[in-house]
Design an enzyme around this catalytic site. Structure first.
Site, PDB file in Angstrom:
ATOM      1  N   ASP A  22       9.284   2.824   0.040  1.00 19.04           N
ATOM      2  CA  ASP A  22       8.228   3.475   0.805  1.00 19.04           C
ATOM      3  C   ASP A  22       8.423   3.067   2.264  1.00 19.04           C
ATOM      4  O   ASP A  22       8.032   1.983   2.683  1.00 19.04           O
ATOM      5  CB  ASP A  22       6.852   3.052   0.277  1.00 19.04           C
ATOM      6  CG  ASP A  22       5.718   3.734   1.033  1.00 19.04           C
ATOM      7  OD1 ASP A  22       5.998   4.389   2.062  1.00 19.04           O
ATOM      8  OD2 ASP A  22       4.555   3.603   0.604  1.00 19.04           O
ATOM      9  N   TYR A  34       0.852  -1.189   0.000  1.00 19.06           N
ATOM     10  CA  TYR A  34       0.000   0.000   0.000  1.00 19.06           C
ATOM     11  C   TYR A  34       0.885   1.235   0.000  1.00 19.06           C
ATOM     12  O   TYR A  34       1.865   1.303   0.752  1.00 19.06           O
ATOM     13  CB  TYR A  34      -0.875  -0.006   1.262  1.00 19.06           C
ATOM     14  CG  TYR A  34      -1.765   1.210   1.414  1.00 19.06           C
ATOM     15  CD1 TYR A  34      -2.831   1.441   0.546  1.00 19.06           C
ATOM     16  CD2 TYR A  34      -1.550   2.125   2.445  1.00 19.06           C
ATOM     17  CE1 TYR A  34      -3.659   2.552   0.695  1.00 19.06           C
ATOM     18  CE2 TYR A  34      -2.378   3.233   2.606  1.00 19.06           C
ATOM     19  CZ  TYR A  34      -3.426   3.446   1.724  1.00 19.06           C
ATOM     20  OH  TYR A  34      -4.241   4.540   1.889  1.00 19.06           O
ATOM     21  N   LYS A  44       4.067   8.834   9.069  1.00 18.46           N
ATOM     22  CA  LYS A  44       3.860   8.253  10.392  1.00 18.46           C
ATOM     23  C   LYS A  44       4.880   8.752  11.447  1.00 18.46           C
ATOM     24  O   LYS A  44       4.736   9.878  11.892  1.00 18.46           O
ATOM     25  CB  LYS A  44       3.782   6.733  10.270  1.00 18.46           C
ATOM     26  CG  LYS A  44       2.639   6.359   9.300  1.00 18.46           C
ATOM     27  CD  LYS A  44       2.166   4.943   9.277  1.00 18.46           C
ATOM     28  CE  LYS A  44       0.865   4.865   8.474  1.00 18.46           C
ATOM     29  NZ  LYS A  44       0.886   4.093   7.266  1.00 18.46           N
TER      30      LYS A  44
HETATM   31  C1  PLP Z   1       0.259   4.642   5.847  1.00 16.58           C
HETATM   32  C2  PLP Z   1       1.025   4.397   4.602  1.00 16.58           C
HETATM   33  C3  PLP Z   1       0.973   5.277   3.517  1.00 16.58           C
HETATM   34  C4  PLP Z   1       0.007   6.432   3.470  1.00 16.58           C
HETATM   35  O1  PLP Z   1       0.256   7.369   4.445  1.00 16.58           O
HETATM   36  P1  PLP Z   1      -0.942   8.362   4.884  1.00 16.58           P
HETATM   37  O2  PLP Z   1      -0.279   9.283   5.842  1.00 16.58           O
HETATM   38  O3  PLP Z   1      -1.988   7.486   5.484  1.00 16.58           O
HETATM   39  O4  PLP Z   1      -1.401   9.045   3.659  1.00 16.58           O
HETATM   40  C5  PLP Z   1       1.825   5.072   2.451  1.00 16.58           C
HETATM   41  N1  PLP Z   1       2.677   4.035   2.450  1.00 16.58           N
HETATM   42  C6  PLP Z   1       2.748   3.152   3.460  1.00 16.58           C
HETATM   43  C7  PLP Z   1       3.739   2.055   3.401  1.00 16.58           C
HETATM   44  C8  PLP Z   1       1.908   3.298   4.565  1.00 16.58           C
HETATM   45  O5  PLP Z   1       1.950   2.397   5.545  1.00 16.58           O
END
Ligand code: PLP
Length: 425
Positions: free
Chosen positions: A239, A144, A267
């Site tokens: 990511d 994701y 995060k």
């Molecule tokens: C949470 C998440 C996102 C998206 O971040 P948001 O702050 O919710 O937009 C993108 N990549 C990864 C791996 C994530 O866990």
């Protein structure tokens, strides 16, 4: 006197907010319960409006590595508020945070702040396309990367259980440059490069997948991605929105010793406030406006309150070299508890303070493995834990997060509850 309960608030919320929530997985739809409305949190505990206390293993889906309402961070944020919430002009704090990020994650030599992980990834991909002059992106099934159009293809997280693997409202044309490979499957990547290598701008990957539940990269997989992207002149994007500052100060890239061209953060980097970041080598980041032709902007990007929370959180992590060992020890205890209690009825994946319990006896190495889990059994497990005051993710396909605030006695109580569950079932 009107009594406030989660049930009443949820009814009210559903009238004004889609599904009553501002992010789908919060709705508890996968576990067949009413979501608990939280009114406060402190340390490793969260408190709902119904008067219940829970040991929290969601930690706001990752940011809460120090635990909730960590006092030194709160103090600095309060102080910062007194000086104004936002100026729309550069501040010293942005420089400090950019330097901290570059120090802790050296591959992010030049970096830019945004307001979410979604934005960070969306922007990094634009930069990769601008830099290479190519259009295609390779992403992995079950990973994701936020909710931007081009990446909502075989996404994990809530998109995995709400039966919208591809979201409505995203035209086919917007995802036709997104190529899908299988996590931990080199062949699937090789085939895409063999067929369309000269059009591939970047491979984006969660170096540890944590949005189909936690799935570790197999030995050599990340190194392979590094090699094949270099060979074809494509960029490698890690990511690290979850893994950044969680697997260690330098994230997954330091943990595995593989350096990507671009990294995205979110995060933890915001310490509980809305912050994302993306960055890489100067040569690549010089593509970004106003230096280069790739446009990206943000009214509240790098705002002084959010950067304060981020700076303080990163400083605390940096000045406490023991923290990652403590996280490892605590989470290992939980892993052992599950293994002792459940035997081969479940499969556990864990790395550092990230863990998932899959209700399948088979190894979970990719999306298909994760998807073979018995989600009804997970829901049953979730309800049992919640009833016992243990709050884990309301979905099979999310990680369990442990924070530095998790107390020994709470870890032990969690262990006892997990034992209780598997003894009864
Ligand atoms: C949470 C998440 C996102 C998206 O971040 P948001 O702050 O919710 O937009 C993108 N990549 C990864 C791996 C994530 O866990």
């Amino acid at each position: 006197m009107k009594e406030i309960t989660s049930a009443k608030l949820f009814e009210q919320a559903k009238k004004r907010i889609p599904g009553g929530v501002n992010s789908p997985v919060r709705a508890f739809g996968n576990v067949g319960l009413i979501p608990r409305f939280i009114q406060a949190a402190k340390g490793d505990k969260i408190y709902d409006v119904d008067g219940n206390e829970y040991v929290d293993y969601v930690c706001s889906w990752g940011p809460g590595i120090l635990g909730h309402a960590h006092q030194p961070v709160i103090e600095k944020v309060k102080e910062a508020c007194e000086s104004g919430l936002t100026f729309g002009a550069p501040t010293e704090k942005e420089v400090i945070l950019a330097e901290l990020i570059a120090e802790l994650v050296p591959s992010m030599e030049v970096n830019r702040l945004v307001c979410s992980g979604t934005e960070a990834v969306m922007s990094a991909i634009r930069v990769a396309r601008g830099y290479t002059g190519r259009t295609k992106i390779v992403k992995f099934q079950g990973c994701y990367h936020g909710h931007s159009d081009g990446l909502l293809v075989k996404a994990g997280s809530a998109a995995m259980t709400t039966s919208v693997p591809d979201s409505a409202g995203v035209p086919q044309d917007f995802t036709r440059h997104t190529l899908i490979a299988k996590y931990n499957d080199k062949d699937s990547v090789e085939q895409l490069f063999a067929a369309q290598g000269k059009d591939i701008a970047a491979v984006i990957v969660e170096p540890v997948a944590a949005n189909m539940g936690v799935v570790l990269p197999q030995k050599g997989f990340l190194e392979f991605l590094r090699e094949i992207t270099s060979q074809y002149g494509a960029l490698l994007i890690f990511d690290e929105v979850i893994t950044g500052f969680r697997l260690g100060l330098g994230g997954a890239q330091q943990y595995f010793g593989v350096n990507p061209d671009l990294t995205t953060l979110g995060k933890i980097v915001g310490g509980g406030m809305p912050v994302g970041a993306y960055g890489g080598k100067r040569e690549i980041m010089d593509m970004v406006s106003p230096v280069g032709p790739v446009y990206q902007a943000g009214t509240l990007a790098g705002n002084p309150i959010a950067t304060t929370a981020g700076i303080e959180t990163l400083r605390i992590l940096k000045e406490d070299p023991g923290i990652y060992d403590r996280l490892e020890e605590k989470t290992k205890k939980l892993e052992q508890a599950v293994k002792d209690a459940a035997g081969d009825r479940v499969w556990v994946n864990r790395i550092g303070s990230l863990m998932s319990i899959f209700f399948t006896p088979n190894p979970v190495l990719d999306y298909e493995g994760a998807a073979s889990s018995d989600t009804r059994q997970y829901a049953d497990y979730f309800r049992y834990l919640l009833e016992a005051g243990i709050y884990v993710a309301p979905s099979q396909f999310e990680a369990m997060f442990v924070s530095d605030a998790h107390m020994e006695e709470d870890i032990e109580r969690t262990r006892d509850v997990i034992h209780g569950y598997f003894e009864e079932r």
